[in-house]
Write a protein that holds these residues in place. Structure first.
Motif, PDB file in Angstrom:
ATOM      1  N   GLY A  79     -16.609   8.984   0.771  1.00  0.00           N
ATOM      2  CA  GLY A  79     -16.919   7.938   1.736  1.00  0.00           C
ATOM      3  C   GLY A  79     -18.328   7.406   1.631  1.00  0.00           C
ATOM      4  N   CYS A  80     -19.275   8.279   1.308  1.00  0.00           N
ATOM      5  CA  CYS A  80     -20.669   7.867   1.189  1.00  0.00           C
ATOM      6  C   CYS A  80     -21.422   8.928   0.384  1.00  0.00           C
ATOM      7  CB  CYS A  80     -21.319   7.689   2.559  1.00  0.00           C
ATOM      8  SG  CYS A  80     -21.530   9.242   3.467  1.00  0.00           S
ATOM      9  N   LEU A  81     -22.690   8.673   0.151  1.00  0.00           N
ATOM     10  CA  LEU A  81     -23.571   9.638  -0.500  1.00  0.00           C
ATOM     11  C   LEU A  81     -24.822   9.781   0.355  1.00  0.00           C
ATOM     12  CD1 LEU A  81     -23.903  11.428  -3.046  1.00  0.00           C
ATOM     13  CD2 LEU A  81     -25.164   9.523  -4.085  1.00  0.00           C
ATOM     14  N   ASP A  82     -25.109  11.007   0.789  1.00  0.00           N
ATOM     15  CA  ASP A  82     -26.245  11.247   1.682  1.00  0.00           C
ATOM     16  C   ASP A  82     -27.540  11.544   0.941  1.00  0.00           C
ATOM     17  OD1 ASP A  82     -24.815  11.451   4.474  1.00  0.00           O
ATOM     18  OD2 ASP A  82     -23.618  12.661   3.091  1.00  0.00           O
ATOM     19  N   GLY A  83     -27.411  12.081  -0.275  1.00  0.00           N
ATOM     20  CA  GLY A  83     -28.616  12.445  -1.016  1.00  0.00           C
ATOM     21  C   GLY A  83     -28.411  12.372  -2.511  1.00  0.00           C
ATOM     22  N   LEU A  84     -29.496  12.061  -3.220  1.00  0.00           N
ATOM     23  CA  LEU A  84     -29.484  11.987  -4.679  1.00  0.00           C
ATOM     24  C   LEU A  84     -30.777  12.597  -5.192  1.00  0.00           C
ATOM     25  CD1 LEU A  84     -28.616  10.944  -7.503  1.00  0.00           C
ATOM     26  CD2 LEU A  84     -29.542   8.702  -6.853  1.00  0.00           C
ATOM     27  N   LEU A  85     -30.651  13.646  -5.994  1.00  0.00           N
ATOM     28  CA  LEU A  85     -31.809  14.264  -6.624  1.00  0.00           C
ATOM     29  C   LEU A  85     -31.791  13.962  -8.115  1.00  0.00           C
ATOM     30  CD1 LEU A  85     -34.268  16.107  -6.927  1.00  0.00           C
ATOM     31  CD2 LEU A  85     -32.708  18.077  -6.953  1.00  0.00           C
ATOM     32  N   HIS A  86     -32.722  13.102  -8.540  1.00  0.00           N
ATOM     33  CA  HIS A  86     -32.907  12.818  -9.964  1.00  0.00           C
ATOM     34  C   HIS A  86     -33.766  13.942 -10.549  1.00  0.00           C
ATOM     35  CE1 HIS A  86     -31.148   8.829 -10.261  1.00  0.00           C
ATOM     36  NE2 HIS A  86     -31.856   8.395  -9.237  1.00  0.00           N
ATOM     37  N   ASN A  87     -33.115  14.944 -11.074  1.00  0.00           N
ATOM     38  CA  ASN A  87     -33.850  16.101 -11.581  1.00  0.00           C
ATOM     39  C   ASN A  87     -33.896  16.154 -13.107  1.00  0.00           C
ATOM     40  OD1 ASN A  87     -34.794  19.087 -11.566  1.00  0.00           O
ATOM     41  ND2 ASN A  87     -32.820  19.153 -12.641  1.00  0.00           N
ATOM     42  N   ALA A  88     -32.856  15.666 -13.771  1.00  0.00           N
ATOM     43  CA  ALA A  88     -32.765  15.788 -15.231  1.00  0.00           C
ATOM     44  C   ALA A  88     -33.927  15.072 -15.917  1.00  0.00           C
ATOM     45  CB  ALA A  88     -31.443  15.204 -15.723  1.00  0.00           C
TER      46      ALA A  88
END
Length: 245
Positions: free
Chosen positions: A92-101
């Motif tokens: 339904g949605c995305l609450d968080g995104l961690l660009h770690n790579a």
């Protein structure tokens, strides 16, 4: 260093995507977010590593994660758009995104940087983040509050000899975060950078093979800042770079 005390299960009903989730800081962040109640989307290039993280989350009683096997070196805009559509359909949605790579590339004099190495580093460290963030913005907008974390480095704050592509890519990461934070300043989406500092990871070992890893912080020891920036009740920060150490 940030001092933050997280509340138990404060990430309940949250969906968070972590890139580079099979190893190092990404793995620990995925395990930590799951421990605090999140459903984690594990993105990485090595399926076996992602499956191991999946098993560890399940063994600890966490929500069933999703696995997205994707090599950022070869991923296209369509790959990210298809992923974004699937996330909206399933969660339904995305609450968080961690660009770690991140990709280190070769360390050496500027005059010896090859075009191939330059493109490889920027493909993973910058271009993939641009394409992925752009594709995921609709899913992030559907969340009540959402947080995007980019990973920078001390080398992205002050350039250093022989670190050409990697350092410059981290300057670009800083710039991307600041542009997005300014564009979305009056919205519910927050954009920030974390500088992990010297941490015991495989990437660090490649860069400093003679270093005594016992003198380094472990990924687990720097997780407070990763939790803090995902805490929509505690953190209103946007456009900031926070040092984990």
């Amino acid at each position: 260093m940030l001092k933050y005390s997280s509340k138990k299960q404060f990430l309940n009903d949250k969906t968070i995507l972590v890139t580079g989730a099979g190893d190092g800081i990404g793995k620990q962040a995925a395990l930590t977010y799951a421990e605090y109640g999140a459903t984690v989307i594990l993105l990485g290039k090595t399926v076996k590593k992602l499956e191991s993280v999946y098993d560890q989350i399940i063994a600890k009683g966490g929500n069933e994660p999703a696995i997205v096997p994707l090599d950022l070196k070869g991923a296209t805009a369509k790959n990210y758009q298809d992923m974004a559509n699937t996330i909206i359909d399933q969660f339904g949605c995305l609450d968080g995104l961690l660009h770690n790579a991140s990709f280190l590339g070769h360390i050496g004099p500027f005059g010896q940087i090859t075009e191939e190495d330059w493109h490889a580093v920027f493909q993973v460290n910058t271009h993939s983040q641009f394409l992925m963030t752009q594709a995921l913005l609709p899913a992030l907008k559907k969340a009540q509050n959402s947080s995007i974390i980019f990973t920078t480095s001390g080398l992205g704050l002050k350039g250093k000899a022989y670190w050409g592509p990697y350092a410059i890519s981290k300057f670009a990461t800083q710039g991307m975060m600041q542009v997005l934070a300014d564009e979305y300043e009056n919205t519910h989406i927050r954009f920030n950078c974390i500088n992990p500092g010297p941490t015991h990871t495989a990437l660090r070992s490649l860069a400093f093979p003679g270093e005594n890893a016992k003198n380094l912080k472990t990924p687990e020891e720097i997780m407070d800042v990763y939790l803090y920036l995902m805490d929509s009740e505690e953190s209103l920060d946007t456009g900031k770079t926070i040092n984990a150490q």
